[in-house]
Scaffold this motif. Sequence first.
Motif, PDB file in Angstrom:
ATOM      1  N   THR A  99       0.856  -1.185   0.000  1.00  8.16           N
ATOM      2  CA  THR A  99       0.000   0.000   0.000  1.00  8.16           C
ATOM      3  C   THR A  99       0.891   1.233   0.000  1.00  8.16           C
ATOM      4  O   THR A  99       1.952   1.237   0.630  1.00  8.16           O
ATOM      5  CB  THR A  99      -0.943   0.047   1.217  1.00  8.16           C
ATOM      6  N   PHE A 100       0.460   2.261  -0.718  1.00  9.07           N
ATOM      7  CA  PHE A 100       1.245   3.499  -0.730  1.00  9.07           C
ATOM      8  C   PHE A 100       0.981   4.329   0.515  1.00  9.07           C
ATOM      9  O   PHE A 100       1.758   5.192   0.865  1.00  9.07           O
ATOM     10  CB  PHE A 100       0.903   4.331  -1.977  1.00  9.07           C
ATOM     11  N   ASP A 101      -0.153   4.055   1.176  1.00 10.24           N
ATOM     12  CA  ASP A 101      -0.532   4.928   2.277  1.00 10.24           C
ATOM     13  C   ASP A 101      -1.394   4.191   3.295  1.00 10.24           C
ATOM     14  O   ASP A 101      -0.900   3.676   4.288  1.00 10.24           O
ATOM     15  CB  ASP A 101      -1.269   6.156   1.704  1.00 10.24           C
ATOM     16  N   GLU A 102      -2.699   4.080   3.005  1.00  9.29           N
ATOM     17  CA  GLU A 102      -3.616   3.496   3.985  1.00  9.29           C
ATOM     18  C   GLU A 102      -3.638   1.974   3.909  1.00  9.29           C
ATOM     19  O   GLU A 102      -3.443   1.401   2.842  1.00  9.29           O
ATOM     20  CB  GLU A 102      -5.034   4.020   3.745  1.00  9.29           C
ATOM     21  N   ILE A 103      -3.908   1.348   5.042  1.00  6.30           N
ATOM     22  CA  ILE A 103      -4.080  -0.104   5.038  1.00  6.30           C
ATOM     23  C   ILE A 103      -5.539  -0.443   4.768  1.00  6.30           C
ATOM     24  O   ILE A 103      -6.434   0.365   5.035  1.00  6.30           O
ATOM     25  CB  ILE A 103      -3.633  -0.734   6.385  1.00  6.30           C
ATOM     26  N   VAL A 147       6.205  -1.294   1.099  1.00 11.01           N
ATOM     27  CA  VAL A 147       6.332  -0.058   0.309  1.00 11.01           C
ATOM     28  C   VAL A 147       6.685   1.103   1.231  1.00 11.01           C
ATOM     29  O   VAL A 147       6.134   1.208   2.329  1.00 11.01           O
ATOM     30  CB  VAL A 147       4.977   0.280  -0.380  1.00 11.01           C
ATOM     31  N   VAL A 148       7.611   1.949   0.801  1.00 15.97           N
ATOM     32  CA  VAL A 148       7.689   3.298   1.388  1.00 15.97           C
ATOM     33  C   VAL A 148       7.688   4.255   0.207  1.00 15.97           C
ATOM     34  O   VAL A 148       8.679   4.380  -0.507  1.00 15.97           O
ATOM     35  CB  VAL A 148       8.936   3.504   2.278  1.00 15.97           C
ATOM     36  N   GLU A 149       6.553   4.887  -0.003  1.00 15.12           N
ATOM     37  CA  GLU A 149       6.356   5.745  -1.178  1.00 15.12           C
ATOM     38  C   GLU A 149       6.496   7.227  -0.815  1.00 15.12           C
ATOM     39  O   GLU A 149       6.844   7.579   0.314  1.00 15.12           O
ATOM     40  CB  GLU A 149       4.978   5.459  -1.797  1.00 15.12           C
ATOM     41  N   GLU A 150       6.153   8.046  -1.798  1.00 15.09           N
ATOM     42  CA  GLU A 150       6.263   9.509  -1.648  1.00 15.09           C
ATOM     43  C   GLU A 150       5.535  10.015  -0.401  1.00 15.09           C
ATOM     44  O   GLU A 150       5.984  10.965   0.233  1.00 15.09           O
ATOM     45  CB  GLU A 150       5.663  10.143  -2.916  1.00 15.09           C
ATOM     46  N   ARG A 151       4.402   9.404  -0.077  1.00 14.49           N
ATOM     47  CA  ARG A 151       3.638   9.867   1.084  1.00 14.49           C
ATOM     48  C   ARG A 151       4.328   9.506   2.404  1.00 14.49           C
ATOM     49  O   ARG A 151       3.917   9.955   3.469  1.00 14.49           O
ATOM     50  CB  ARG A 151       2.223   9.294   1.035  1.00 14.49           C
ATOM     51  N   GLY A 152       5.358   8.691   2.331  1.00 18.15           N
ATOM     52  CA  GLY A 152       6.214   8.459   3.500  1.00 18.15           C
ATOM     53  C   GLY A 152       5.600   7.554   4.549  1.00 18.15           C
ATOM     54  O   GLY A 152       4.721   6.746   4.267  1.00 18.15           O
ATOM     55  N   ASP A 156      -0.609   4.545   9.074  1.00 18.49           N
ATOM     56  CA  ASP A 156      -0.902   3.199   8.568  1.00 18.49           C
ATOM     57  C   ASP A 156       0.361   2.535   8.020  1.00 18.49           C
ATOM     58  O   ASP A 156       0.615   1.359   8.254  1.00 18.49           O
ATOM     59  CB  ASP A 156      -1.955   3.258   7.450  1.00 18.49           C
ATOM     60  N   GLN A 157       1.135   3.304   7.262  1.00 18.01           N
ATOM     61  CA  GLN A 157       2.354   2.731   6.675  1.00 18.01           C
ATOM     62  C   GLN A 157       3.340   2.321   7.779  1.00 18.01           C
ATOM     63  O   GLN A 157       4.007   1.284   7.662  1.00 18.01           O
ATOM     64  CB  GLN A 157       3.005   3.763   5.739  1.00 18.01           C
ATOM     65  N   THR A 185      12.942   7.759  -1.004  1.00 19.79           N
ATOM     66  CA  THR A 185      12.311   7.201   0.196  1.00 19.79           C
ATOM     67  C   THR A 185      13.048   5.966   0.718  1.00 19.79           C
ATOM     68  O   THR A 185      12.722   5.481   1.801  1.00 19.79           O
ATOM     69  CB  THR A 185      10.826   6.849  -0.054  1.00 19.79           C
ATOM     70  N   GLY A 186      14.050   5.498  -0.020  1.00 20.60           N
ATOM     71  CA  GLY A 186      14.919   4.457   0.531  1.00 20.60           C
ATOM     72  C   GLY A 186      15.590   4.930   1.812  1.00 20.60           C
ATOM     73  O   GLY A 186      15.906   4.128   2.694  1.00 20.60           O
ATOM     74  N   ARG A 187      15.803   6.229   1.906  1.00 18.19           N
ATOM     75  CA  ARG A 187      16.404   6.777   3.143  1.00 18.19           C
ATOM     76  C   ARG A 187      15.471   6.551   4.330  1.00 18.19           C
ATOM     77  O   ARG A 187      15.908   6.139   5.412  1.00 18.19           O
ATOM     78  CB  ARG A 187      16.693   8.273   2.995  1.00 18.19           C
TER      79      ARG A 187
END
Length: 328
Positions: A99-103, A147-152, A156-157, A185-187
């Motif tokens: 998920t990019f953000d919410e579960i 996933v760790v996407e742009e929304r960080g 939920d993430q 976002t790998g950081r």
Amino acid sequence: MVAVETVRGPVEVDALGTTLMHEHVFVLTPDVLNNFGDQYWDEDARVADAIEKLTTLKASGVDTIVDPTVIGLGRYIPRVARINAEVDINIIAATGLYTFDEIPHFFHYRGPGTDLGGPEPMVEMFLRDIREGIAGTDIKAAFLKCVVEERGLTADQTRVQNAICETHRQTGVPITVHTNATHQTGRLALELYAKEGVDLTKVVIGHAGDTNDLDYLKWIMDQGATIGCDRFGVDLYNPTAERVATIAALCAQGYADRIVLAHDAACYMDFFAGEEAQAMLHAVLPNWNYQHIGEHVLPALREAGVTDEQLTTMLTDNPRRYFTPSGS
Ligand SMILES: [Zn+2]
């Protein structure tokens, strides 16, 4: 003997051979297909097509694919097993949550910090996939995908990441995390994993190869993690020639032992369902398929000065090490 679980059972890590570290068999949206499958899905045709594509891939010299299809990407292991029964290729299955953000609401009300509380159901599910088998089969997952996407690291993430880290600490299985290279976002992922006691040598920062920022890529590898140069053919994000030049530069600086290769392709992905979308996809990304690395990328890497020994390191040695438990 050190073995890794695959769809066809345990395989010695020394026998994995040439390995593409991020390829899907299918990426599907079961909720849509359950309702519009008559329009968008033909089970037998898709299975036959997958058998053909994987057979061609094996014939081109690839022995193993690592398939990070998990909850959120339509994982359905019995179908993959049906295909794998007809193709002599190793497929390594994953557990985790995409998920990019919410579960999903399935998890929303249960688990630590929720209305109902209780133990984290994600951890219980990931452990079951790894220790007992997926969905009542004896096919076990061999790595974690998230996933760790742009929304960080949203709330939920963060919950997903905590479940991934907890499962890693209990089992030692490696992690592949989808990241956004533009937003580095790998950081975020590696800083969290370091804090959570994850063995960073067991982490692939997926999609890192979408950028040519050598400082960022070297920072990841200097933490001990591996970069996924795993979207060959997705030229919209980073053209093949530039992906190749980046890898050649990193190999020249001694980083071949922390790079893995793949396309992030699939036999079929319903993000592009329907004939029109399929045609557009093939027009826009003609090389986004399993054969691109073998046909175009490896010759280009050699041309750019990457040695056969370095190619073997990226395609065989690094995957073998990733799937070899620490301390064995
Ligand atoms: Zn993927």
